[in-house]
Scaffold this motif. Structure first.
Motif, mmCIF file in Angstrom:
data_model
loop_
_atom_site.group_PDB
_atom_site.id
_atom_site.type_symbol
_atom_site.label_atom_id
_atom_site.label_comp_id
_atom_site.label_asym_id
_atom_site.label_seq_id
_atom_site.Cartn_x
_atom_site.Cartn_y
_atom_site.Cartn_z
ATOM 1 N N VAL A 2 -15.005 21.201 -14.582
ATOM 2 C CA VAL A 2 -14.251 20.490 -13.415
ATOM 3 C C VAL A 2 -14.917 19.252 -13.196
ATOM 4 C CG1 VAL A 2 -13.151 20.097 -11.367
ATOM 5 C CG2 VAL A 2 -12.923 22.254 -12.546
ATOM 6 N N SER A 3 -14.671 17.886 -13.556
ATOM 7 C CA SER A 3 -15.411 16.967 -13.116
ATOM 8 C C SER A 3 -15.472 16.558 -11.775
ATOM 9 C CB SER A 3 -14.902 15.688 -13.915
ATOM 10 O OG SER A 3 -14.960 15.402 -15.592
ATOM 11 N N THR A 4 -16.536 16.237 -11.288
ATOM 12 C CA THR A 4 -16.538 15.738 -9.970
ATOM 13 C C THR A 4 -17.845 15.002 -9.505
ATOM 14 O OG1 THR A 4 -16.927 16.649 -7.610
ATOM 15 C CG2 THR A 4 -18.135 17.795 -9.422
ATOM 16 N N ARG A 5 -17.637 14.028 -8.568
ATOM 17 C CA ARG A 5 -18.422 13.206 -8.072
ATOM 18 C C ARG A 5 -19.662 13.824 -7.304
ATOM 19 N NH1 ARG A 5 -14.348 9.197 -8.959
ATOM 20 N NH2 ARG A 5 -15.090 7.770 -10.568
ATOM 21 N N THR A 6 -19.208 14.876 -6.721
ATOM 22 C CA THR A 6 -20.011 15.333 -5.629
ATOM 23 C C THR A 6 -20.141 16.943 -6.045
ATOM 24 O OG1 THR A 6 -18.197 15.791 -4.241
ATOM 25 C CG2 THR A 6 -19.591 13.886 -3.799
ATOM 26 N N PRO A 7 -20.831 17.253 -7.100
ATOM 27 C CA PRO A 7 -20.891 18.593 -7.689
ATOM 28 C C PRO A 7 -21.510 19.512 -6.696
ATOM 29 C CG PRO A 7 -22.550 17.330 -8.599
ATOM 30 C CD PRO A 7 -21.832 16.452 -8.024
ATOM 31 N N ILE A 37 -13.291 34.190 -8.675
ATOM 32 C CA ILE A 37 -14.202 33.277 -9.283
ATOM 33 C C ILE A 37 -15.532 34.213 -9.203
ATOM 34 C CG2 ILE A 37 -15.657 31.302 -8.857
ATOM 35 C CD1 ILE A 37 -13.380 29.945 -7.676
ATOM 36 N N ALA A 38 -16.188 34.238 -10.399
ATOM 37 C CA ALA A 38 -17.583 35.145 -10.514
ATOM 38 C C ALA A 38 -18.806 34.394 -10.111
ATOM 39 C CB ALA A 38 -17.850 35.600 -11.812
ATOM 40 N N GLY A 39 -18.737 33.096 -10.456
ATOM 41 C CA GLY A 39 -19.589 32.259 -9.998
ATOM 42 C C GLY A 39 -19.396 30.732 -10.355
ATOM 43 N N VAL A 40 -20.464 29.796 -9.734
ATOM 44 C CA VAL A 40 -20.394 28.386 -9.792
ATOM 45 C C VAL A 40 -21.396 27.775 -10.098
ATOM 46 C CG1 VAL A 40 -19.387 26.353 -8.371
ATOM 47 C CG2 VAL A 40 -18.412 28.691 -8.182
ATOM 48 N N THR A 41 -21.571 26.891 -11.026
ATOM 49 C CA THR A 41 -22.978 26.147 -11.318
ATOM 50 C C THR A 41 -22.513 24.763 -11.397
ATOM 51 O OG1 THR A 41 -23.450 28.074 -12.620
ATOM 52 C CG2 THR A 41 -24.816 26.008 -12.842
ATOM 53 N N ALA A 42 -23.215 23.880 -10.931
ATOM 54 C CA ALA A 42 -23.353 22.348 -11.121
ATOM 55 C C ALA A 42 -24.030 21.991 -11.919
ATOM 56 C CB ALA A 42 -23.566 21.712 -9.643
ATOM 57 N N PHE A 43 -23.758 20.846 -12.888
ATOM 58 C CA PHE A 43 -24.650 20.344 -13.881
ATOM 59 C C PHE A 43 -24.360 18.795 -13.801
ATOM 60 C CE2 PHE A 43 -23.092 24.153 -15.775
ATOM 61 C CZ PHE A 43 -24.196 24.985 -16.084
ATOM 62 N N ARG A 44 -25.559 18.026 -14.094
ATOM 63 C CA ARG A 44 -25.591 16.696 -14.072
ATOM 64 C C ARG A 44 -26.333 16.299 -15.397
ATOM 65 N NH1 ARG A 44 -24.878 14.827 -8.820
ATOM 66 N NH2 ARG A 44 -25.179 16.054 -7.142
ATOM 67 N N GLY A 45 -26.292 14.949 -15.526
ATOM 68 C CA GLY A 45 -26.880 14.200 -16.780
ATOM 69 C C GLY A 45 -27.045 14.926 -18.135
ATOM 70 N N GLU A 46 -27.825 15.342 -18.806
ATOM 71 C CA GLU A 46 -27.530 15.898 -20.105
ATOM 72 C C GLU A 46 -27.211 17.393 -20.340
ATOM 73 O OE1 GLU A 46 -27.675 16.186 -24.302
ATOM 74 O OE2 GLU A 46 -28.238 14.225 -22.888
ATOM 75 N N LEU A 61 -10.000 23.016 -18.939
ATOM 76 C CA LEU A 61 -10.867 21.720 -18.520
ATOM 77 C C LEU A 61 -10.022 20.834 -17.717
ATOM 78 C CD1 LEU A 61 -12.159 20.859 -22.293
ATOM 79 C CD2 LEU A 61 -13.393 22.067 -20.524
ATOM 80 N N LEU A 62 -10.874 20.210 -16.649
ATOM 81 C CA LEU A 62 -10.175 19.143 -15.777
ATOM 82 C C LEU A 62 -11.447 18.100 -16.019
ATOM 83 C CD1 LEU A 62 -8.135 17.873 -14.105
ATOM 84 C CD2 LEU A 62 -9.180 18.586 -12.100
ATOM 85 N N ILE A 63 -11.546 17.091 -17.043
ATOM 86 C CA ILE A 63 -12.696 16.568 -17.174
ATOM 87 C C ILE A 63 -11.925 14.927 -17.256
ATOM 88 C CG2 ILE A 63 -14.163 18.104 -17.968
ATOM 89 C CD1 ILE A 63 -13.851 17.020 -20.837
ATOM 90 N N ARG A 64 -12.935 13.900 -16.768
ATOM 91 C CA ARG A 64 -12.566 12.492 -16.835
ATOM 92 C C ARG A 64 -13.883 11.962 -17.483
ATOM 93 N NH1 ARG A 64 -8.382 14.620 -16.610
ATOM 94 N NH2 ARG A 64 -6.523 13.980 -15.215
ATOM 95 N N GLY A 65 -13.694 11.113 -18.160
ATOM 96 C CA GLY A 65 -14.773 10.356 -18.937
ATOM 97 C C GLY A 65 -15.724 9.821 -18.086
ATOM 98 N N TRP A 66 -14.917 9.352 -16.950
ATOM 99 C CA TRP A 66 -15.758 8.173 -16.161
ATOM 100 C C TRP A 66 -16.248 8.890 -15.167
ATOM 101 C CZ3 TRP A 66 -10.309 7.512 -17.261
ATOM 102 C CH2 TRP A 66 -9.604 8.064 -16.023
ATOM 103 N N VAL A 67 -16.399 10.216 -15.178
ATOM 104 C CA VAL A 67 -16.990 10.988 -14.047
ATOM 105 C C VAL A 67 -18.088 11.824 -14.809
ATOM 106 C CG1 VAL A 67 -17.146 12.763 -12.402
ATOM 107 C CG2 VAL A 67 -15.221 11.090 -12.404
ATOM 108 N N ALA A 68 -19.408 11.747 -14.661
ATOM 109 C CA ALA A 68 -20.538 12.315 -15.491
ATOM 110 C C ALA A 68 -20.655 13.812 -15.025
ATOM 111 C CB ALA A 68 -21.760 11.577 -15.669
ATOM 112 N N PRO A 69 -21.033 14.126 -13.766
ATOM 113 C CA PRO A 69 -21.345 15.539 -13.394
ATOM 114 C C PRO A 69 -19.984 16.611 -13.308
ATOM 115 C CG PRO A 69 -21.857 13.765 -11.571
ATOM 116 C CD PRO A 69 -21.056 13.207 -12.650
#
Length: 163
Positions: free
Chosen positions: A141-146, A90-99, A115-123
């Motif tokens: 990766v979708s996560t509720r706690t990025p 893993i070279a780097g990790v970045t959290a994204f929220r909203g837009e 991708l491991l994304i779920r439509g009901w989890v935005a971040p």
């Protein structure tokens, strides 16, 4: 530091664990299968219509729960659903929220990304990979706690590099 948001039991070696459960609105919206099945089966038999509606909704709920992926950061490894990657790749990790999260899942998405994304989890968290032999440039990766996932991954990466 053990970071375990709701969704799973804690173990001593787990740095982070999250099960991406469906949101309540997903269960409410899938309840529409009840009147739909009643509409089909009530003209045949009242008892059969009610039983089919209950069984069908129960099956939908069971599938939603059974297919909820788990994200886990272990010492030396990231597990996301069925996929695994050593943290030293893993070279780097970045959290994204909203837009920004919407852009990462959409217009800015590389078609080669895993991708491991779920439509009901935005971040989402973007996990850049440093494996030259892997054509996958990064994971989304979708996560509720990025922030917690990012912190756990950063800690695991730092520990792996120090060892």
């Amino acid at each position: 530091m053990t970071q375990n948001p709701p969704g799973g039991p804690s173990t001593l070696s787990t740095l982070y664990r999250e099960r991406i459960w469906p949101s309540p609105w997903v269960f409410v919206s899938t309840a529409l299968v009840i009147p739909a099945s009643l509409l089909v089966f009530l003209p045949i038999n009242l008892f059969a219509g009610v039983i089919v509606a209950i069984v069908l909704y129960g099956a939908v709920v069971l599938v939603l729960v059974a297919t909820s992926p788990i994200i886990e950061v272990l010492p030396g490894e990231l597990v996301a659903g069925r996929a695994r990657v050593p943290v030293d790749l893993i070279a780097g990790v970045t959290a994204f929220r909203g837009e920004e999260a919407t852009l990462q899942r959409g217009r800015l998405l590389d078609a080669r990304a895993w991708l491991l994304i779920r439509g009901w989890v935005a971040p989402v968290v973007k996990i850049d990979l440093a494996d030259a032999s892997d054509p996958t440039p990064y994971w989304i990766v979708s996560t509720r706690t990025p922030d917690a996932l990012t912190a756990a991954l950063t800690s695991a990466i730092d520990s792996a590099r120090a060892a």
